[in-house]
Write a protein that holds these residues in place. Sequence first.
Motif, mmCIF file in Angstrom:
data_model
loop_
_atom_site.group_PDB
_atom_site.id
_atom_site.type_symbol
_atom_site.label_atom_id
_atom_site.label_comp_id
_atom_site.label_asym_id
_atom_site.label_seq_id
_atom_site.Cartn_x
_atom_site.Cartn_y
_atom_site.Cartn_z
ATOM 1 N N ARG A 179 41.203 -4.181 18.960
ATOM 2 C CA ARG A 179 42.419 -3.582 18.395
ATOM 3 C C ARG A 179 43.541 -4.621 18.319
ATOM 4 O O ARG A 179 44.251 -4.720 17.316
ATOM 5 N N PHE A 180 43.691 -5.414 19.387
ATOM 6 C CA PHE A 180 44.720 -6.451 19.364
ATOM 7 C C PHE A 180 44.454 -7.435 18.228
ATOM 8 O O PHE A 180 45.360 -7.772 17.460
ATOM 9 N N ALA A 181 43.216 -7.927 18.124
ATOM 10 C CA ALA A 181 42.876 -8.895 17.076
ATOM 11 C C ALA A 181 43.096 -8.300 15.686
ATOM 12 O O ALA A 181 43.561 -8.989 14.777
ATOM 13 N N THR A 182 42.808 -7.028 15.527
ATOM 14 C CA THR A 182 43.001 -6.352 14.240
ATOM 15 C C THR A 182 44.482 -6.294 13.872
ATOM 16 O O THR A 182 44.856 -6.519 12.716
ATOM 17 N N ASP A 183 45.325 -6.011 14.859
ATOM 18 C CA ASP A 183 46.756 -5.830 14.607
ATOM 19 C C ASP A 183 47.586 -7.110 14.718
ATOM 20 O O ASP A 183 48.754 -7.120 14.330
ATOM 21 N N TRP A 184 47.023 -8.176 15.237
ATOM 22 C CA TRP A 184 47.760 -9.414 15.500
ATOM 23 C C TRP A 184 48.268 -9.990 14.188
ATOM 24 O O TRP A 184 47.515 -10.124 13.221
ATOM 25 N N PRO B 157 37.378 -2.636 23.518
ATOM 26 C CA PRO B 157 38.047 -2.033 22.356
ATOM 27 C C PRO B 157 39.508 -2.466 22.226
ATOM 28 O O PRO B 157 40.043 -2.581 21.125
ATOM 29 N N MET B 158 40.148 -2.739 23.354
ATOM 30 C CA MET B 158 41.534 -3.203 23.326
ATOM 31 C C MET B 158 41.614 -4.593 22.695
ATOM 32 O O MET B 158 42.558 -4.892 21.954
ATOM 33 N N LEU B 159 40.639 -5.443 22.991
ATOM 34 C CA LEU B 159 40.607 -6.777 22.407
ATOM 35 C C LEU B 159 40.458 -6.692 20.890
ATOM 36 O O LEU B 159 41.167 -7.378 20.150
ATOM 37 N N VAL C 276 50.409 -13.546 24.502
ATOM 38 C CA VAL C 276 50.660 -13.723 25.933
ATOM 39 C C VAL C 276 51.077 -12.386 26.553
ATOM 40 O O VAL C 276 50.611 -12.028 27.645
ATOM 41 N N ALA C 277 51.920 -11.644 25.868
ATOM 42 C CA ALA C 277 52.332 -10.329 26.368
ATOM 43 C C ALA C 277 51.120 -9.395 26.492
ATOM 44 O O ALA C 277 50.990 -8.653 27.476
ATOM 45 N N PHE C 278 50.213 -9.458 25.525
ATOM 46 C CA PHE C 278 48.995 -8.653 25.566
ATOM 47 C C PHE C 278 48.145 -9.030 26.794
ATOM 48 O O PHE C 278 47.665 -8.157 27.520
ATOM 49 N N VAL C 279 47.972 -10.307 27.029
ATOM 50 C CA VAL C 279 47.182 -10.760 28.181
ATOM 51 C C VAL C 279 47.857 -10.318 29.478
ATOM 52 O O VAL C 279 47.199 -9.891 30.431
ATOM 53 N N ARG C 280 49.178 -10.376 29.532
ATOM 54 C CA ARG C 280 49.911 -9.914 30.727
ATOM 55 C C ARG C 280 49.693 -8.412 30.947
ATOM 56 O O ARG C 280 49.564 -7.951 32.089
ATOM 57 N N GLY D 16 48.987 -10.408 8.545
ATOM 58 C CA GLY D 16 47.869 -10.274 9.474
ATOM 59 C C GLY D 16 47.120 -11.578 9.664
ATOM 60 O O GLY D 16 46.931 -12.350 8.720
ATOM 61 N N LEU D 17 46.721 -11.832 10.898
ATOM 62 C CA LEU D 17 45.930 -13.014 11.204
ATOM 63 C C LEU D 17 44.447 -12.664 11.094
ATOM 64 O O LEU D 17 44.055 -11.528 11.335
ATOM 65 N N GLN D 18 43.644 -13.631 10.724
ATOM 66 C CA GLN D 18 42.194 -13.447 10.747
ATOM 67 C C GLN D 18 41.767 -13.831 12.163
ATOM 68 O O GLN D 18 41.527 -14.994 12.461
ATOM 69 N N ALA D 19 41.723 -12.831 13.031
ATOM 70 C CA ALA D 19 41.630 -13.078 14.464
ATOM 71 C C ALA D 19 40.424 -12.396 15.093
ATOM 72 O O ALA D 19 39.824 -11.489 14.513
ATOM 73 N N SER D 20 40.122 -12.848 16.289
ATOM 74 C CA SER D 20 39.044 -12.270 17.064
ATOM 75 C C SER D 20 39.367 -12.431 18.538
ATOM 76 O O SER D 20 40.307 -13.145 18.910
ATOM 77 N N ALA D 21 38.560 -11.786 19.365
ATOM 78 C CA ALA D 21 38.713 -11.898 20.813
ATOM 79 C C ALA D 21 37.375 -11.602 21.453
ATOM 80 O O ALA D 21 36.569 -10.836 20.913
#
Length: 160
Positions: A37-42, A33-35, A81-85, A48-53
């Motif tokens: 959420r990150f992709a949604t907000d990135w 769910p964090m992935l 990168v901060a998210f991955v950290r 907004g980016l059209q993103a996925s994870a």
Amino acid sequence: MYIPFDQLPPQARLWIYQADRALTEAEQEEIKPMLERFATDWSSHGKGLQASASLLHNRFLVLANNETVTSASGCSIDKSVAFVRELEQRLGVSFFDRTRLAFLKDGEVQVVGMNELKNKVAAGEIDGQTLYFDTLVNNYGELQDAWPRPAQQSWLSRYF
């Protein structure tokens, strides 16, 4: 804007992070769910980016962006990168150790240290046809078509 991973266009840009160990089922369920959420907000410069994870093979964290819609900026890449950290801290895992190489052997992901590679090749444990998870793959089409790929078709070709 979130897009399901399997609906990404072939040219979508990827960033692949390899965990230093397999993630447990519980860890994967915790961060999925964090992935999303990150992709949604990135975003990039407020757009907004059209993103996925996605998590692949219990070990690879893949972030993706459809660059034909909006390109990721340096600042947005820094956010990823901060998210991955943050995930590293939460899980007690490293996603940034580039000295470990992952191969698919007998249906299992096997990790080999760079310092072990020449010996594994000399012993015949790894050859040019051994499937390698190349984290330098940079688009979704390539991930779908050739990941993992024979080691000789990657930057490892110099070892064969």
